[in-house]
Design a protein around this motif. Structure first.
Motif, mmCIF file in Angstrom:
data_model
loop_
_atom_site.group_PDB
_atom_site.id
_atom_site.type_symbol
_atom_site.label_atom_id
_atom_site.label_comp_id
_atom_site.label_asym_id
_atom_site.label_seq_id
_atom_site.Cartn_x
_atom_site.Cartn_y
_atom_site.Cartn_z
ATOM 1 N N TRP A 193 0.852 -1.202 0.000
ATOM 2 C CA TRP A 193 0.000 0.000 0.000
ATOM 3 C C TRP A 193 0.879 1.241 0.000
ATOM 4 C CZ3 TRP A 193 -4.746 1.214 -1.097
ATOM 5 C CH2 TRP A 193 -5.351 2.364 -0.586
ATOM 6 N N ALA A 194 0.621 2.138 -0.937
ATOM 7 C CA ALA A 194 1.384 3.381 -1.041
ATOM 8 C C ALA A 194 0.487 4.425 -1.698
ATOM 9 C CB ALA A 194 2.662 3.173 -1.854
ATOM 10 N N GLY A 195 1.022 5.604 -1.906
ATOM 11 C CA GLY A 195 0.250 6.653 -2.556
ATOM 12 C C GLY A 195 1.164 7.712 -3.127
ATOM 13 N N MET A 196 0.593 8.547 -3.964
ATOM 14 C CA MET A 196 1.344 9.670 -4.528
ATOM 15 C C MET A 196 0.478 10.912 -4.496
ATOM 16 S SD MET A 196 1.100 9.483 -8.652
ATOM 17 C CE MET A 196 0.961 11.272 -8.653
ATOM 18 N N LYS A 220 6.274 6.134 1.298
ATOM 19 C CA LYS A 220 6.851 4.818 1.534
ATOM 20 C C LYS A 220 5.783 3.767 1.297
ATOM 21 C CE LYS A 220 8.026 5.699 5.825
ATOM 22 N NZ LYS A 220 7.408 7.016 6.119
ATOM 23 N N THR A 221 6.181 2.547 1.074
ATOM 24 C CA THR A 221 5.257 1.442 0.844
ATOM 25 C C THR A 221 5.119 0.616 2.116
ATOM 26 O OG1 THR A 221 5.808 1.304 -1.514
ATOM 27 C CG2 THR A 221 4.848 -0.654 -0.498
ATOM 28 N N ALA A 262 2.252 15.404 3.465
ATOM 29 C CA ALA A 262 0.811 15.169 3.350
ATOM 30 C C ALA A 262 0.523 13.763 2.853
ATOM 31 C CB ALA A 262 0.182 16.204 2.424
ATOM 32 N N VAL A 263 1.241 13.322 1.827
ATOM 33 C CA VAL A 263 0.971 11.979 1.309
ATOM 34 C C VAL A 263 1.450 10.917 2.291
ATOM 35 C CG1 VAL A 263 3.098 11.695 -0.072
ATOM 36 C CG2 VAL A 263 0.975 10.560 -0.776
ATOM 37 N N GLU A 264 2.516 11.189 3.020
ATOM 38 C CA GLU A 264 2.973 10.225 4.027
ATOM 39 C C GLU A 264 1.937 10.067 5.128
ATOM 40 O OE1 GLU A 264 5.367 8.262 3.720
ATOM 41 O OE2 GLU A 264 6.926 9.184 2.486
ATOM 42 N N PHE A 265 1.347 11.170 5.573
ATOM 43 C CA PHE A 265 0.319 11.101 6.618
ATOM 44 C C PHE A 265 -0.893 10.339 6.110
ATOM 45 C CE2 PHE A 265 -3.253 12.421 9.150
ATOM 46 C CZ PHE A 265 -2.755 12.536 10.435
ATOM 47 N N ALA A 266 -1.344 10.652 4.901
ATOM 48 C CA ALA A 266 -2.544 10.026 4.358
ATOM 49 C C ALA A 266 -2.371 8.527 4.191
ATOM 50 C CB ALA A 266 -2.914 10.675 3.018
ATOM 51 N N VAL A 267 -1.226 8.109 3.681
ATOM 52 C CA VAL A 267 -0.994 6.676 3.467
ATOM 53 C C VAL A 267 -0.834 5.948 4.795
ATOM 54 C CG1 VAL A 267 0.629 4.993 2.493
ATOM 55 C CG2 VAL A 267 -0.069 6.972 1.148
#
Length: 340
Positions: A253-256, A267-268, A300-305
């Motif tokens: 699970w990851a995101g951009m 990070k994954t 922001a993307v680290e927090f969301a993921v």
């Protein structure tokens, strides 16, 4: 602290215990959930002023849905009461190579039969900073497309930021219907959220080099998808969740997050899943919190993921975690060790 308005359907969720199949035994767990309601719960748990807007019957089941939100501190004062039924969905959780099954029973629910006149959007957006909806809500009918359009127009008039999770559901409408309705609504959207399939299903924009069924996701392809979405609709930001599925239980699970200049990948996380329903909604809630809190694109993307990774460990639709727990995981502590 920002005030966030979310709008959509909250449903009664009926699920067999554990990983049993439908009617393998004579018990089902009854809880509530739904895309935008799940986002509101996440935000309330983070200490934000979150309100959920919908239409629910005035009977005991409708009140049960209201109470389920209230216990997390979600503002339910804007919910319209009326109609005859609460939508239901039946969930059979998958395991190993057996996928989860979701069956909807939401026809003629109170929100599906809502009228544009039911909602005073100028009053609803008084003091609001952010508005969130998903592609599930306009999929419920042409009246909901009109209601979502009126909500977006009212939000824009008040300079309220708008986020939308594309959330394509093939059981609710066709790709053509989704493309037409979401193409119109996305003209109002500032932050677009999608998963690895939504852009293709709704707008025909596909990530080159990816094979979702085969478990291959090409990062540069999703950078291109985000850029194309931004070019078409003028979004300020595009976020995409990236799920690599090895089985029903085990996913990466990851995101951009793309802001037109920087394209940041998280990070994954290697997930052993307890319950994946609401995973995308918990990403959306985490992203809204992070952006309203002033976090930069990478943070922001680290927090969301991280928020969404934690949700996969929790039964039910709602993400029952705090900012501190998310920050701990986003900061690198993924050990899962006992906290004493």
């Amino acid at each position: 602290m920002g005030r966030i308005i979310t709008f959509g359907e909250i449903m009664l969720r009926l699920a067999p215990n554990g990983y049993c199949r439908f009617f393998q035994n004579d018990q089902m767990q009854a809880t509530f959930g739904g895309g935008e309601a799940n986002v509101a719960v996440s935000l309330a748990n983070y200490g934000m002023d979150a309100a959920f807007v919908t239409k629910l019957p005035a009977h005991a089941i409708g009140q049960g849905a209201v109470n389920a939100l209230r216990q997390y501190g979600v503002d339910t004062s804007l919910i319209v009461r009326g109609g005859e039924r609460v939508g239901v969905y039946y969930l059979e959780k998958g395991a190993s190579q057996r996928g989860s099954v979701c069956i909807y029973d939401r026809a003629h629910s109170a929100i599906q039969e809502a009228l544009p006149s039911d909602f005073d959007w100028d009053a609803i957006f008084e003091g609001a900073d952010w508005f969130h909806f998903t592609g599930i809500t306009p999929a419920l009918g042409s009246n909901l497309v009109q209601i979502c359009k009126q909500a977006c127009e009212a939000a824009k008039k008040r300079c309220v930021k708008i986020s939308c999770d594309l959330n394509y559901r093939g059981k609710l409408w066709t790709r053509q219907q989704a493309g037409e309705a979401m193409g119109m609504l996305c003209q109002y959207v500032d932050v677009c959220i999608a998963n690895e399939e939504d852009a293709k299903d709704v707008f025909g924009i596909e990530a080159a080099g990816s094979d979702i069924t085969g478990g291959k996701l090409e990062r540069e392809g999703y950078r291109s998808v985000a850029a194309q979405l931004m070019a078409r609709f003028g979004f300020e930001k595009v976020a995409i969740t990236l799920r690599t599925s090895f089985s029903a239980n085990d996913n990466d699970w990851a995101g951009m997050l793309y802001d037109g200049k920087d394209c940041c990948f998280s990070k994954t996380y290697h997930l052993h899943i307890v319950d994946r329903v609401g995973g995308g909604d918990s990403f959306g809630g985490g992203l809204i919190y992070a952006l309203l809190s002033g976090k930069d694109t990478q943070a922001a993307v680290e927090f969301a993921v991280a928020a969404s990774a934690l949700k996969h460990s929790i039964e039910g639709d709602f993400n029952r975690v705090s900012v501190a727990e998310v920050e701990k995981l986003a900061g690198g502590d993924a050990s899962g060790r006992v906290q004493r």
